[in-house]
Design a protein around this motif. Sequence first.
Motif, mmCIF file in Angstrom:
data_model
loop_
_atom_site.group_PDB
_atom_site.id
_atom_site.type_symbol
_atom_site.label_atom_id
_atom_site.label_comp_id
_atom_site.label_asym_id
_atom_site.label_seq_id
_atom_site.Cartn_x
_atom_site.Cartn_y
_atom_site.Cartn_z
ATOM 1 N N ARG A 59 8.485 4.900 5.197
ATOM 2 C CA ARG A 59 7.228 4.560 5.540
ATOM 3 C C ARG A 59 6.426 3.650 4.821
ATOM 4 O O ARG A 59 6.004 2.790 5.003
ATOM 5 C CB ARG A 59 6.524 5.772 6.504
ATOM 6 N N VAL A 60 6.139 4.211 3.466
ATOM 7 C CA VAL A 60 5.092 3.940 2.553
ATOM 8 C C VAL A 60 5.805 2.953 1.705
ATOM 9 O O VAL A 60 5.005 2.083 0.836
ATOM 10 C CB VAL A 60 4.458 4.880 1.961
ATOM 11 N N THR A 61 7.045 2.730 1.450
ATOM 12 C CA THR A 61 7.788 1.769 0.686
ATOM 13 C C THR A 61 7.359 0.285 0.597
ATOM 14 O O THR A 61 7.284 -0.296 -0.384
ATOM 15 C CB THR A 61 9.408 2.115 0.542
ATOM 16 N N GLY A 62 7.043 0.127 1.800
ATOM 17 C CA GLY A 62 6.836 -1.574 2.117
ATOM 18 C C GLY A 62 5.675 -1.724 1.321
ATOM 19 O O GLY A 62 5.445 -2.974 0.944
ATOM 20 N N ALA B 225 0.430 -7.490 -4.966
ATOM 21 C CA ALA B 225 -0.779 -6.961 -5.380
ATOM 22 C C ALA B 225 -2.066 -8.047 -5.674
ATOM 23 O O ALA B 225 -3.037 -7.395 -5.817
ATOM 24 C CB ALA B 225 -0.545 -5.967 -6.456
ATOM 25 N N VAL B 226 -1.863 -9.102 -6.178
ATOM 26 C CA VAL B 226 -2.840 -10.108 -6.522
ATOM 27 C C VAL B 226 -3.455 -10.346 -5.178
ATOM 28 O O VAL B 226 -4.808 -10.220 -4.966
ATOM 29 C CB VAL B 226 -2.237 -11.408 -7.066
ATOM 30 N N ALA B 227 -2.861 -10.770 -4.006
ATOM 31 C CA ALA B 227 -3.393 -11.080 -2.906
ATOM 32 C C ALA B 227 -4.072 -9.935 -2.091
ATOM 33 O O ALA B 227 -4.899 -10.052 -1.333
ATOM 34 C CB ALA B 227 -2.532 -11.909 -2.041
ATOM 35 N N ARG B 228 -3.632 -8.974 -2.176
ATOM 36 C CA ARG B 228 -3.885 -7.817 -1.404
ATOM 37 C C ARG B 228 -4.158 -6.613 -2.626
ATOM 38 O O ARG B 228 -3.190 -5.728 -3.177
ATOM 39 C CB ARG B 228 -3.028 -7.207 -0.506
ATOM 40 N N ARG B 229 -5.519 -6.261 -2.913
ATOM 41 C CA ARG B 229 -5.917 -5.211 -3.773
ATOM 42 C C ARG B 229 -5.543 -4.089 -2.866
ATOM 43 O O ARG B 229 -5.472 -3.957 -1.633
ATOM 44 C CB ARG B 229 -7.648 -5.255 -3.806
ATOM 45 N N ASP B 230 -5.032 -2.889 -3.433
ATOM 46 C CA ASP B 230 -4.537 -1.987 -2.590
ATOM 47 C C ASP B 230 -3.254 -1.984 -2.267
ATOM 48 O O ASP B 230 -2.650 -1.105 -1.643
ATOM 49 C CB ASP B 230 -5.706 -1.442 -1.489
ATOM 50 N N ALA B 231 -2.505 -3.112 -2.631
ATOM 51 C CA ALA B 231 -1.131 -2.929 -2.142
ATOM 52 C C ALA B 231 -0.233 -2.252 -3.350
ATOM 53 O O ALA B 231 0.357 -2.944 -3.836
ATOM 54 C CB ALA B 231 -0.639 -4.610 -2.309
ATOM 55 N N ALA B 232 -0.123 -0.999 -2.897
ATOM 56 C CA ALA B 232 0.683 0.007 -3.695
ATOM 57 C C ALA B 232 0.812 1.020 -2.819
ATOM 58 O O ALA B 232 -0.016 1.476 -2.004
ATOM 59 C CB ALA B 232 -0.136 0.465 -5.102
ATOM 60 N N ALA B 233 2.064 1.655 -2.872
ATOM 61 C CA ALA B 233 2.347 3.162 -2.120
ATOM 62 C C ALA B 233 1.611 4.036 -2.995
ATOM 63 O O ALA B 233 1.259 3.922 -3.951
ATOM 64 C CB ALA B 233 3.906 3.133 -2.053
ATOM 65 N N PRO B 234 1.157 5.066 -2.111
ATOM 66 C CA PRO B 234 0.495 6.071 -2.902
ATOM 67 C C PRO B 234 1.394 6.925 -3.699
ATOM 68 O O PRO B 234 2.703 6.819 -3.510
ATOM 69 C CB PRO B 234 -0.035 6.966 -1.655
ATOM 70 N N LEU B 235 0.929 7.442 -4.855
ATOM 71 C CA LEU B 235 1.667 8.254 -5.765
ATOM 72 C C LEU B 235 1.770 9.776 -5.262
ATOM 73 O O LEU B 235 2.866 10.322 -5.434
ATOM 74 C CB LEU B 235 0.994 8.355 -7.029
ATOM 75 N N ALA B 236 0.824 9.928 -4.183
ATOM 76 C CA ALA B 236 1.009 11.414 -3.844
ATOM 77 C C ALA B 236 -0.064 11.271 -2.527
ATOM 78 O O ALA B 236 -0.838 10.575 -2.358
ATOM 79 C CB ALA B 236 0.602 12.486 -4.910
ATOM 80 N N LEU B 237 0.510 12.429 -1.707
ATOM 81 C CA LEU B 237 -0.334 12.495 -0.752
ATOM 82 C C LEU B 237 -0.858 14.173 -0.531
ATOM 83 O O LEU B 237 -0.167 15.099 -0.598
ATOM 84 C CB LEU B 237 0.048 12.115 0.662
#
Lengths: 365, 365
Positions: free
Chosen positions: B73-76, B82-94
């Motif tokens: 789910r979150v891999t995409g 990341a430059v165009a979309r701040r927050d463009a990262a999968a979470p490290l943990a939930l």
Amino acid sequence: MVALGPSPDLDRLVARRGVVDAASAVRSGDVPGALRDRVAARAGVDPAEALATLTRLGGRLVVRTDPEWPAWRVTGLDRLDAVARRDAAAPLALWVLGSANLATCTERAVAIVGTRAATSYGDHVTAEIAGDLAVDGWTVISGAAYGIDGAAHRAALGVGGTTVAVLACGVDRAYPSGHARLLDRIADQGAVVSEYPPGTTPAKYRFLARNRLVAALSDGVVVVEAGWRSGARNTASWARAVGRPVVAVPGPVTSASSAGCHRMVREGEAILVTGAQEVVSEIGPVGSGASESDERDSLFGRRLDALPETAALTLEALPTAGPAGPEEISLASGVPVAAVRSALVVLEVEGYVRRGRTGWVRVSG
Amino acid sequence: MVALGPSPDLDRLVARRGVVDAASAVRSGDVPGALRDRVAARAGVDPAEALATLTRLGGRLVVRTDPEWPAWRVTGLDRLDAVARRDAAAPLALWVLGSANLATCTERAVAIVGTRAATSYGDHVTAEIAGDLAVDGWTVISGAAYGIDGAAHRAALGVGGTTVAVLACGVDRAYPSGHARLLDRIADQGAVVSEYPPGTTPAKYRFLARNRLVAALSDGVVVVEAGWRSGARNTASWARAVGRPVVAVPGPVTSASSAGCHRMVREGEAILVTGAQEVVSEIGPVGSGASESDERDSLFGRRLDALPETAALTLEALPTAGPAGPEEISLASGVPVAAVRSALVVLEVEGYVRRGRTGWVRVSG
């Protein structure tokens, strides 16, 4: 009067032999097989009586050679595939009551149609959109039915705008009867139009044929409320066939009267709009020029070789820079205004010209 | 906990050095410049305290190596620019409270989002759609806000379905406070999830980052009511970026709470839907619980395999509805813009895409 409505067969006969010869042929029964039954069935019709009725009502018969003929509007109809679309023929004549000139009042016109079972929401939205468009100088065209149609006519009348009712019966018939006074007001302030002679009663297939005129006479069709199966979708289908944009107003998904609008948007048959401004941006003249001509290209194909001579003269007479109106082009080219109007439609289809806000302009390249 | 939310920089550090080494680096302050300020600002954070709070609440920390991690789910998210979309990262943990297994309950999941200023119409339609989907086995994901979010969770709970709330604060915080009992019930019957450690307070930018998880965890996003400017449109934008279909429910054009939905449909950002069945037909596949890649395969058949990789990624990233520009596609696919441009030309030649008026669109079939 013999054909009683659109007849591709009769249309071809007229195109081949001219209207006077075609009339003689019809009188003597010397017509192609497909027409023979129709002619026989209508042997007893009396044009004089129909014309007398029309005159008594203060109406007029507008034929293809009249300056008032909205040629550039209805020409596309006879280029449709008559096999795929029964009724795919331009009318030979229109019976008209009213003060508005058909050619000029349809130069900037929007059809607003929808369900007879309008909700108060539909009535309200129709009144807003039709009123705003009429104030902005758009002629509002509809079918004078109960529900959305009536609301559209009323809103246009209410703001002193022009509105045209296209009937599926003779213009001497008030149909629906509850709209008798509304039809009088429409004739006062616009026009009541039919391709059926006085005396003709409404019939289901006539409504479908009528819908093609509603679509053809306008720059685009707005569907405000429509049931899942709705006559408005038929009008929209004609509009797409003749290259007019179709837009639909959404409503609550809990309302059956909006189901047809949602369906059309979902299936790509209509663009969603929420008000008059969005209607104008979709149906032009500037906003939609490109997509409209794209649609027409895909519909009719590029037929450069088939350009009529009048089209070539019309194109020549169009200034290389800046817009021009049909009258101006007619003056410069010597082509009658009505013929210029149809030529411009052909040229638009072929991508040579487009409709600007203040006139027709060449498409460069 | 140092990053406190999505951090492409930290994500890259972890990718390069592994999570244990990266943690040491963070502790010693030996991190790339972009991260240094962030680490310094959070020097005092205490993971033990956060974990103790979580344990006291009966929760768990789900990390990338856990079987419960919803990786597919979150891999995409980490493939976005990341430059165009701040927050463009999968979470490290939930951080998770609740009975539902995150990986399995998101295998067939729909996000339902919308305005906090829901009308009774919006509440009603949300309840219908969320209830129908939950009965049909779909997990309903939302953000636990007032209005549409709350109605979606409640409807899923009401039919005994599974629902997941993704928060923009720690899972120990009831936000909004009026939804404290609702959040308890969601944890009982589904899951309350956050990428922020316990103790984190909500903040505007956290809502935006949270929205990307709502989108990523689902098969598609349903927007029921949304104002002209709405957080729901942000969720929808994330959904398109990670290749999830977005659908929107229309409403009365007289309702400001539906203006955002109409806008999204008009601008090709969402497909119009009127009920759960249409939602499923857009975000399907029906009842298969297939993986994302299966979905894509079924969409394009075997043809996708024959394409060069950049072309396949480009095609994958093109929204199912509406046009997209090369920049947008680049953002969604992770393919550089220049490569996207050449890929589009290849795809056009092969008949997969065509150039629309406002961007590139898929050719269906």
